[in-house]
Enzyme design. Structure first.
Site, PDB file in Angstrom:
ATOM      1  N   LYS A  22      -7.585  -1.409  -4.628  1.00 47.10           N
ATOM      2  CA  LYS A  22      -6.967  -1.582  -3.309  1.00 47.10           C
ATOM      3  C   LYS A  22      -6.315  -0.272  -2.912  1.00 47.10           C
ATOM      4  O   LYS A  22      -5.441   0.248  -3.628  1.00 47.10           O
ATOM      5  CB  LYS A  22      -5.937  -2.711  -3.324  1.00 47.10           C
ATOM      6  CG  LYS A  22      -5.431  -3.106  -1.934  1.00 47.10           C
ATOM      7  CD  LYS A  22      -4.615  -4.387  -1.997  1.00 47.10           C
ATOM      8  CE  LYS A  22      -4.354  -4.930  -0.593  1.00 47.10           C
ATOM      9  NZ  LYS A  22      -3.462  -4.077   0.218  1.00 47.10           N
ATOM     10  N   CYS A  52       0.110   0.380  -2.939  1.00 45.80           N
ATOM     11  CA  CYS A  52       1.485  -0.065  -2.691  1.00 45.80           C
ATOM     12  C   CYS A  52       2.342   1.105  -2.215  1.00 45.80           C
ATOM     13  O   CYS A  52       2.366   2.161  -2.858  1.00 45.80           O
ATOM     14  CB  CYS A  52       2.083  -0.675  -3.959  1.00 45.80           C
ATOM     15  SG  CYS A  52       3.790  -1.231  -3.735  1.00 45.80           S
TER      16      CYS A  52
END
Length: 338
Positions: free
Chosen positions: A141, A102
């Site tokens: 991720k 993120c």
């Protein structure tokens, strides 16, 4: 078929986590279109540990499998504790995904999200701790790196693999690029051949052609559909069908989009209640008609005027009556649809 740990996956479309979007009703709505794996919107490790009321809905889903809970944080012990507590609340969690990608300032300023990639060894340690605490598969991720001068995804992937990560999702931009500009697929050509775990590739998947190219260039087992699927659920069906048969399905009609928007609205209302649902639908609904001709006026009305099911239905049925048989442009670029 491919696997996340011992979980067999039938299909090549992963529904990506999007903060504020990927709620339980959205995941349930998207599943029948051909989603093989879903990931929740990112959930704070400390929110889980401290039992914050707003955190529980992120992890307390029911019958949509396989679904992974995405956690964010910066401390291996806290993330492990949060994962274990999440499983106590919901034993049906299939796997955990650790957010190491993120780019949002409020996430990275405390060392979470993309900031973790500055310390590849910590990335690996997080995976070890979470796997040890839960006994379920754990994925990560990541991005290419922090900036164009610090492209270190291969180093991070080495640490993750050494920690026995079960799959890696890679968004092919840096933290500094956020979601802008052209993703760097040229930097990851043939990447899957270098890896011993499944690869899920992410970045500008708005069309079947985008998905096919991403998979072809990288060799990835799956593609992650995120922003490209909001208001365009049939994209998942198109991609799924293409990977299974090679067939490219035509884009949906405006009338189909209207039906799907109303279906999703009812699911969101059931989950969130009418007030919260319509605050969110003022962002969702215009995207269902972003690919119509002459639709700017309607997009504006959907973002400004809908307050309940009746007002939403009235505008959507007006759109259906005017252009219901037209096919939409579903490439995620609304400026083409004037």
């Amino acid at each position: 078929m491919w696997k996340i740990g011992d979980i067999a996956i039938d299909g090549r479309v992963v529904l990506g986590p999007m903060s504020g979007f990927t709620s339980e009703s959205y995941r349930d709505f998207m599943k029948p279109f051909g989603v093989a794996v879903s990931v929740t919107e990112m959930t704070s490790d400390m929110g889980v540990i401290h039992g914050l009321r707003r955190t529980v809905p992120y992890i307390a889903f029911k019958d949509n499998h396989p679904t992974g809970v995405q956690l964010f944080g910066n401390d291996p012990d806290n993330l492990a504790e949060a994962a274990a507590e999440s499983l106590r609340i919901n034993p049906g969690i299939d796997f955990f995904d650790i957010n190491m990608g993120c780019p949002v300032a409020k996430v990275v300023r405390n060392g979470s999200g993309s900031a973790l990639m500055k310390d590849p060894a910590k990335c690996g340690e997080i995976i070890r701790r979470v796997k040890a605490a839960t006994g379920v598969p754990v994925t990560a991720k990541i991005r290419l790196g922090w900036s164009s001068g610090t492209i270190n995804f291969r180093q991070v992937m080495e640490e993750l693999t050494a920690a026995d990560v079960d799959a890696i999702s890679l968004h092919v931009r840096t933290k500094e690029e956020r979601y802008a500009g052209t993703p760097h697929y040229d930097m990851v050509e043939g990447l899957r051949s270098e890896m011993s775990v499944p690869l899920i590739i992410s970045g500008n998947i708005y069309t079947v052609e985008d998905a096919a190219a991403a998979a072809r260039i990288t060799g990835a087992e799956a593609v992650m559909v995120a922003r490209g699927g909001v208001g365009n659920p049939f994209l998942v069906t198109q991609i799924d069908r293409y990977f299974r048969t090679g067939e490219v399905l035509p884009n949906p009609t405006v009338s189909q989009q209207v039906d799907w928007c109303l279906e999703f609205a009812d699911m969101l209302i059931a989950e969130k209640g009418e007030d919260t649902a319509f605050r969110k639908l003022r962002s969702y609904a215009p995207r269902f008609i972003a690919g119509c001709h002459r639709c700017r006026e309607y997009r504006n009305r959907l973002s400004e005027e809908i307050v309940d099911r009746a007002s939403l239905t009235s505008i959507l049925e007006e759109i259906r009556g005017r252009m219901g048989s037209e096919r939409v442009y579903t490439d995620g670029r609304a400026e083409r649809s004037e």
